[in-house]
Motif scaffolding. Structure first.
Motif, PDB file in Angstrom:
ATOM      1  N   ARG A  29      11.438  -8.644  -3.002  1.00 20.59           N
ATOM      2  CA  ARG A  29      10.034  -9.127  -2.430  1.00 20.59           C
ATOM      3  C   ARG A  29       9.381  -7.977  -1.750  1.00 20.59           C
ATOM      4  N   ARG A  30      10.242  -7.308  -0.764  1.00 18.60           N
ATOM      5  CA  ARG A  30       9.634  -6.382   0.125  1.00 18.60           C
ATOM      6  C   ARG A  30       8.957  -5.106  -0.786  1.00 18.60           C
ATOM      7  N   GLN A  31       9.768  -4.815  -1.860  1.00 12.54           N
ATOM      8  CA  GLN A  31       9.363  -3.930  -2.664  1.00 12.54           C
ATOM      9  C   GLN A  31       7.866  -4.095  -3.373  1.00 12.54           C
ATOM     10  N   ALA A  32       7.863  -5.613  -3.935  1.00 13.70           N
ATOM     11  CA  ALA A  32       6.923  -5.969  -4.367  1.00 13.70           C
ATOM     12  C   ALA A  32       5.662  -6.002  -3.519  1.00 13.70           C
ATOM     13  N   LEU A  33       5.767  -6.649  -2.372  1.00 14.34           N
ATOM     14  CA  LEU A  33       4.581  -6.425  -1.457  1.00 14.34           C
ATOM     15  C   LEU A  33       4.198  -5.005  -0.882  1.00 14.34           C
ATOM     16  N   ILE A  34       5.199  -4.404  -0.934  1.00 11.06           N
ATOM     17  CA  ILE A  34       4.738  -2.993  -0.563  1.00 11.06           C
ATOM     18  C   ILE A  34       3.786  -2.101  -1.668  1.00 11.06           C
ATOM     19  N   MET A  35       4.247  -2.534  -2.986  1.00  6.74           N
ATOM     20  CA  MET A  35       3.498  -2.105  -4.092  1.00  6.74           C
ATOM     21  C   MET A  35       2.001  -2.741  -4.162  1.00  6.74           C
ATOM     22  N   SER A  36       2.052  -3.832  -3.747  1.00  7.40           N
ATOM     23  CA  SER A  36       0.760  -5.040  -3.713  1.00  7.40           C
ATOM     24  C   SER A  36      -0.271  -4.378  -2.702  1.00  7.40           C
TER      25      SER A  36
ATOM     26  N   ARG B 192      -0.189  -1.367  -1.475  1.00  7.83           N
ATOM     27  CA  ARG B 192      -0.700  -0.022  -1.785  1.00  7.83           C
ATOM     28  C   ARG B 192      -1.658  -0.143  -2.873  1.00  7.83           C
ATOM     29  N   GLY B 193      -1.600  -1.189  -3.825  1.00  7.04           N
ATOM     30  CA  GLY B 193      -2.575  -1.502  -4.797  1.00  7.04           C
ATOM     31  C   GLY B 193      -3.960  -2.103  -4.077  1.00  7.04           C
ATOM     32  N   ASP B 194      -3.756  -2.916  -3.247  1.00  5.92           N
ATOM     33  CA  ASP B 194      -5.035  -3.550  -2.579  1.00  5.92           C
ATOM     34  C   ASP B 194      -5.934  -2.346  -1.924  1.00  5.92           C
TER      35      ASP B 194
ATOM     36  N   SER C 238      -8.810  -8.295   1.940  1.00  4.11           N
ATOM     37  CA  SER C 238      -8.338  -8.025   3.287  1.00  4.11           C
ATOM     38  C   SER C 238      -7.506  -9.420   3.822  1.00  4.11           C
ATOM     39  N   ARG C 239      -7.769 -10.637   3.466  1.00  8.07           N
ATOM     40  CA  ARG C 239      -7.011 -11.816   3.924  1.00  8.07           C
ATOM     41  C   ARG C 239      -5.625 -11.756   2.974  1.00  8.07           C
ATOM     42  N   LEU C 240      -5.584 -11.475   1.912  1.00  5.73           N
ATOM     43  CA  LEU C 240      -4.399 -11.319   1.104  1.00  5.73           C
ATOM     44  C   LEU C 240      -3.582 -10.179   1.656  1.00  5.73           C
TER      45      LEU C 240
ATOM     46  N   PRO D 185      10.267   4.758   7.937  1.00  7.69           N
ATOM     47  CA  PRO D 185       9.376   4.315   6.945  1.00  7.69           C
ATOM     48  C   PRO D 185      10.067   3.270   5.831  1.00  7.69           C
ATOM     49  N   LEU D 186       9.307   2.503   5.128  1.00  7.67           N
ATOM     50  CA  LEU D 186       9.888   1.434   4.354  1.00  7.67           C
ATOM     51  C   LEU D 186       9.871   1.947   2.942  1.00  7.67           C
ATOM     52  N   ASP D 187      11.006   2.431   2.419  1.00  6.83           N
ATOM     53  CA  ASP D 187      11.087   3.269   1.226  1.00  6.83           C
ATOM     54  C   ASP D 187       9.829   4.390   1.041  1.00  6.83           C
ATOM     55  N   GLY D 188       9.717   4.991   2.246  1.00 10.26           N
ATOM     56  CA  GLY D 188       8.629   6.071   2.105  1.00 10.26           C
ATOM     57  C   GLY D 188       7.402   5.742   2.527  1.00 10.26           C
ATOM     58  N   VAL D 189       7.055   4.601   2.996  1.00  8.84           N
ATOM     59  CA  VAL D 189       5.747   3.979   3.350  1.00  8.84           C
ATOM     60  C   VAL D 189       5.865   3.669   4.952  1.00  8.84           C
ATOM     61  N   ARG D 190       4.862   4.352   5.556  1.00  6.89           N
ATOM     62  CA  ARG D 190       4.808   3.792   6.858  1.00  6.89           C
ATOM     63  C   ARG D 190       3.753   2.776   6.865  1.00  6.89           C
ATOM     64  N   LEU D 191       4.162   1.578   7.776  1.00  8.68           N
ATOM     65  CA  LEU D 191       3.181   0.509   7.861  1.00  8.68           C
ATOM     66  C   LEU D 191       1.785   1.167   8.379  1.00  8.68           C
ATOM     67  N   SER D 192       1.519   2.261   8.917  1.00 12.61           N
ATOM     68  CA  SER D 192       0.456   2.570   9.701  1.00 12.61           C
ATOM     69  C   SER D 192      -0.457   3.250   8.652  1.00 12.61           C
ATOM     70  N   GLU D 193       0.312   3.583   7.245  1.00 11.33           N
ATOM     71  CA  GLU D 193      -0.413   4.161   6.146  1.00 11.33           C
ATOM     72  C   GLU D 193      -1.157   3.014   5.412  1.00 11.33           C
ATOM     73  N   LEU D 194      -0.606   1.868   5.450  1.00 11.19           N
ATOM     74  CA  LEU D 194      -1.446   0.697   4.842  1.00 11.19           C
ATOM     75  C   LEU D 194      -2.486   0.238   5.544  1.00 11.19           C
ATOM     76  N   ASP D 195      -3.522   0.119   4.691  1.00  7.92           N
ATOM     77  CA  ASP D 195      -4.832  -0.307   5.249  1.00  7.92           C
ATOM     78  C   ASP D 195      -4.802  -1.881   5.150  1.00  7.92           C
ATOM     79  N   PHE D 196      -4.508  -2.708   6.271  1.00  6.68           N
ATOM     80  CA  PHE D 196      -4.678  -4.200   6.229  1.00  6.68           C
ATOM     81  C   PHE D 196      -5.964  -4.936   6.531  1.00  6.68           C
ATOM     82  N   ASN D 197      -7.155  -3.851   6.997  1.00  8.59           N
ATOM     83  CA  ASN D 197      -8.344  -4.537   7.266  1.00  8.59           C
ATOM     84  C   ASN D 197      -9.361  -4.033   6.285  1.00  8.59           C
ATOM     85  N   GLY D 198      -8.900  -3.497   5.170  1.00 12.02           N
ATOM     86  CA  GLY D 198      -9.877  -3.130   4.027  1.00 12.02           C
ATOM     87  C   GLY D 198     -10.813  -2.068   4.593  1.00 12.02           C
TER      88      GLY D 198
END
Length: 147
Positions: free
Chosen positions: A17-24, A26-28, A57-59, A134-147
């Protein structure tokens, strides 16, 4: 012994599930970037784009919260304290863990929290996540949670 087997199965579920969320997530981020580049001048299109941005953004926010809960559960597994209620310290029933693998409270304590009988802070927040790992090579700061 059966509890250890179930914990191993739950760990695999959490990792998947963690991997699926990371991929999602990244896709968002890439989808939102594409949408920003394709914005048109029409007011209706702009309103629709804004609405879609808000939905994405909410998702992403919901997915990022779930990702934090999963990461916390995996950390608890590594520490050997997984499946223990963070309020009363009793074992969380396996049925609850199977239904919600990142549960940190037993049903009784969760009800008390929801009804306001007790007010506790569980580990399910962002402050416990170390962005230096990093979570499987991804840092949380690299993910854009606010759009």
């Amino acid at each position: 012994m059966a509890r250890k087997v179930v914990h191993a199965e739950l760990r695999n579920i959490l990792l998947q599930r963690r991997q699926a969320l990371i991929m999602s997530l990244r896709g968002d981020k890439s989808l939102l970037n594409e949408m920003a580049q394709q914005a048109s001048g029409d007011e209706i299109d702009f309103a629709l784009d804004s609405t879609q941005d808000e939905i994405y953004s909410r998702l992403a926010e919901a997915e990022s919260r779930e990702l934090a809960h999963i990461q916390y559960a995996l950390e608890k597994m590594q520490e050997g304290s997984y499946g223990k209620c963070e309020s009363c310290e009793c074992q969380i029933p396996m049925a609850r863990l199977e239904a919600l693998p990142f549960s940190t409270l037993c049903v009784a304590c969760k009800r008390k929290v929801e009804t306001g009988v007790i007010n506790i802070q569980t580990g399910n927040d962002w402050s416990h996540i170390d962005d230096r790992k990093p979570l499987d090579g991804v840092r949380l700061s690299e993910l854009d949670f606010n759009g």
